[in-house]
Design an enzyme around this catalytic site. Structure first.
Site, PDB file in Angstrom:
ATOM      1  N   SER A 230       0.823  -1.193   0.000  1.00 61.69           N
ATOM      2  CA  SER A 230       0.000   0.000   0.000  1.00 61.69           C
ATOM      3  C   SER A 230       0.869   1.260   0.000  1.00 61.69           C
ATOM      4  O   SER A 230       1.684   1.445  -0.888  1.00 61.69           O
ATOM      5  CB  SER A 230      -0.934  -0.062   1.211  1.00 61.69           C
ATOM      6  OG  SER A 230      -2.024   0.796   1.075  1.00 61.69           O
ATOM      7  N   ASP A 457      -9.022  -3.609  -6.070  1.00 57.88           N
ATOM      8  CA  ASP A 457      -8.470  -3.075  -4.827  1.00 57.88           C
ATOM      9  C   ASP A 457      -9.165  -1.755  -4.502  1.00 57.88           C
ATOM     10  O   ASP A 457      -9.221  -0.856  -5.340  1.00 57.88           O
ATOM     11  CB  ASP A 457      -6.959  -2.849  -4.990  1.00 57.88           C
ATOM     12  CG  ASP A 457      -6.262  -2.541  -3.681  1.00 57.88           C
ATOM     13  OD1 ASP A 457      -6.772  -1.703  -2.904  1.00 57.88           O
ATOM     14  OD2 ASP A 457      -5.191  -3.112  -3.439  1.00 57.88           O
ATOM     15  N   HIS A 485      -7.570  -5.534  -0.616  1.00 58.16           N
ATOM     16  CA  HIS A 485      -6.431  -4.617  -0.688  1.00 58.16           C
ATOM     17  C   HIS A 485      -5.127  -5.397  -0.621  1.00 58.16           C
ATOM     18  O   HIS A 485      -4.871  -6.101   0.355  1.00 58.16           O
ATOM     19  CB  HIS A 485      -6.529  -3.622   0.470  1.00 58.16           C
ATOM     20  CG  HIS A 485      -5.466  -2.576   0.470  1.00 58.16           C
ATOM     21  ND1 HIS A 485      -4.977  -1.989  -0.677  1.00 58.16           N
ATOM     22  CD2 HIS A 485      -4.784  -2.004   1.500  1.00 58.16           C
ATOM     23  CE1 HIS A 485      -4.059  -1.103  -0.363  1.00 58.16           C
ATOM     24  NE2 HIS A 485      -3.921  -1.104   0.950  1.00 58.16           N
TER      25      HIS A 485
END
Length: 515
Positions: A230, A457, A485
């Site tokens: 991320s 996502d 995610h």
């Protein structure tokens, strides 16, 4: 709701965080060489000689908390533009390679955020949950970035103040409510300045990336290899930009696009959560316990919007002093979008809330905010704002700008657009001016870098991974066709095999590989 650019794994057992794979052979362990002349946070070169004491420091490892883990404290310049000045202390943890087989180096983990604790991720999941073959050959290492968790954390609000902040209406219906929201952002920023004014100007991603190179040198690794999840992908890409010749094997999972300004990032993320919600809704309407009906995705969307509107007018009880209003309910729903494994929990929580019991949905929001059982909060949200507001100029600077931009956000997401647009105004009141700006990252000369994107996502839309892989001169795009995610460590044998092979054998997957 407070979801602005919070890019991290929602639950500990989700994605692989940052992976630092470094060779153990001799090499450039000091700041000497081309990378030492890269611009500091203030824009000037960093003198190599001034950094030598930091690269030459010896860590004093000690047992800490969880059996098998060791902790240490590393020093780095508070301000890289003034490396002879004050130092900042950074918390580091590791679990040594278990063997058998040749030790391949250090493996640095970052779960994203900004503001996620890498040490918490290492001790809570990766140290025992990473593939056994990877743990056998790597020391797993984590450093909490400056301003985060154990590394001189940014502090902003007390527990009760944060409780009030998370309940502020972020879909204002009139000028008075918009003014209250603007004041909440101003008070939040003022609290950060009051409690963490010294560190606040020095928590940028560029400085955190420089800290990672100091750690690389301190650990004795010639090159740094890293898996960031991320926001951790932006941190890893920034490292590659600063130190391309020191890149080992980098995996960037759930990629950000560094070329996008804050407004576009927020709007794209809004669309990402809409995509994730539609996927949830399509699954939900097939189930008997779906609280949004069994008719269509469009009908489920309308029902959720209607539910939020009712909560805006009349919050429901939760069994404690805090009620469940629209802001907290939206955050609870957002939290479940990070992992399709949380969808059943969301169905149950939504159903209960519709029947007047908001406790379960409140608990999901609390988990997202990292609210503790004693009413205090981890510093995730404080560090998140501090880093984001330093890295990029604000998306919106005043309510009038938000109102002008709402249509674009609502086009991106009829469910979440309005709230996301107003939340994107948070940096408008920030006391420290931004030091970064949106730009392409090419990292010319770096070894192959694997960029992983998940097609649905919510937090880091797939097109961001496509863009970053295209920007990087050595980028290799690895695609997971799925929900949730990030991708590594979330159940896809295809993804895990490709990444493990890269980490253990150095064989990057073919560019464009899909799983």
């Amino acid at each position: 709701m407070d979801t602005r650019r919070l890019l991290h794994t929602f639950a500990i057992p989700l994605a692989a965080a940052g992976l630092l794979l470094s060779g153990c052979s001799g090499g450039s362990l000091s700041p000497d060489g081309p990378a030492s002349d890269a611009a500091g946070a203030a824009g000037g070169p960093v003198p190599a000689a001034a950094l030598e004491p930091y690269y030459g420091q010896k860590l004093k490892w000690r047992a800490c908390g969880v059996p098998g883990f060791e902790c240490a404290t590393m020093k780095a310049p508070l301000d890289y533009a003034k490396p002879d000045g004050e130092a900042i202390k950074l918390a580091v943890a590791r679990v040594k390679a278990t063997g058998p087989g040749k030790r391949l180096g250090s493996l640095l983990l970052n779960p994203g955020g900004p503001g996620g604790s890498a040490i918490g991720y290492l001790q809570g999941y990766a140290g025992i949950g990473y593939p056994a073959s990877v743990r056998a050959q790597y020391d797993l290492v984590a450093v909490d970035p400056r301003g985060v968790a154990r590394s001189e954390p940014v502090e902003c609000l007390t527990g009760p103040e944060m409780d009030a902040y998370t309940q502020v209406d972020q879909t204002p219906d009139d000028a008075a409510e918009a003014g209250a929201l603007e004041k909440a952002f101003k008070d939040f920023a003022a609290g950060c300045q009051k409690r963490s004014g010294k560190v606040l100007p020095h928590v940028s991603t560029t400085e955190a990336a420089r800290d990672m190179d100091v750690l690389r040198g301190v650990l004795g690794d010639e090159k740094l290899t890293y898996v960031g999840a991320s926001y951790g992908t932006f941190l890893g890409a920034t490292y590659a930009e600063l130190f391309p010749e020191r890149v080992g094997r980098l995996v960037l999972d759930g990629a950000m696009d560094p070329a996008l300004p804050a407004r576009e990032l927020n709007r794209d993320q809004t669309a990402g959560f809409e995509t994730a919600f539609k996927s949830f809704a399509a699954d939900c309407i097939k189930r008997a316990d779906c609280p949004l009906g069994q008719e269509s995705v469009a009908d489920a969307t309308a029902r959720l919007k209607d539910f939020f509107a009712k909560l805006d007018a009349s919050p429901v009880p939760t069994g404690e002093e805090r009620e469940l209003g629209e802001s907290l309910a939206t955050t609870g729903v957002i939290a479940a979008m990070y992992d399709d494994g949380a969808w059943s929990q969301l169905r149950s929580a939504l159903g209960a809330a519709q029947n007047g019991d908001g406790a379960a949905l409140l608990a999901m929001a609390d988990s997202y905010y990292e609210r503790q059982t004693d009413g205090s909060y981890a510093n995730l949200m404080f560090a998140n704002a501090a880093v984001n507001c330093l890295d990029l100029p604000p998306a919106f600077t005043a309510p009038a700008e938000v109102r002008a931009g709402i249509a674009d956000f609502e086009k991106a997401s009829p469910v979440f657009g309005r709230g996301f647009a107003w939340a994107a105004m948070n940096c408008s009141q920030w006391p420290t001016p931004p030091t970064g700006k949106a730009h392409r990252i090419e990292a010319k000369g770096a070894a192959p870098i694997v960029v992983v994107g998940t097609t649905r996502d919510p937090a880091t839309p797939y097109k961001w991974a496509q863009s970053l892989a295209d920007q990087l001169s050595s980028g290799r795009l690895l695609t997971y066709d799925g929900d949730g995610h990030t991708a590594y460590g979330r159940g896809s044998d295809c993804i895990d095999t490709a990444i493990n092979t890269y980490l253990l054998e150095g064989k990057a997957p073919e560019d464009g590989k899909r799983c």
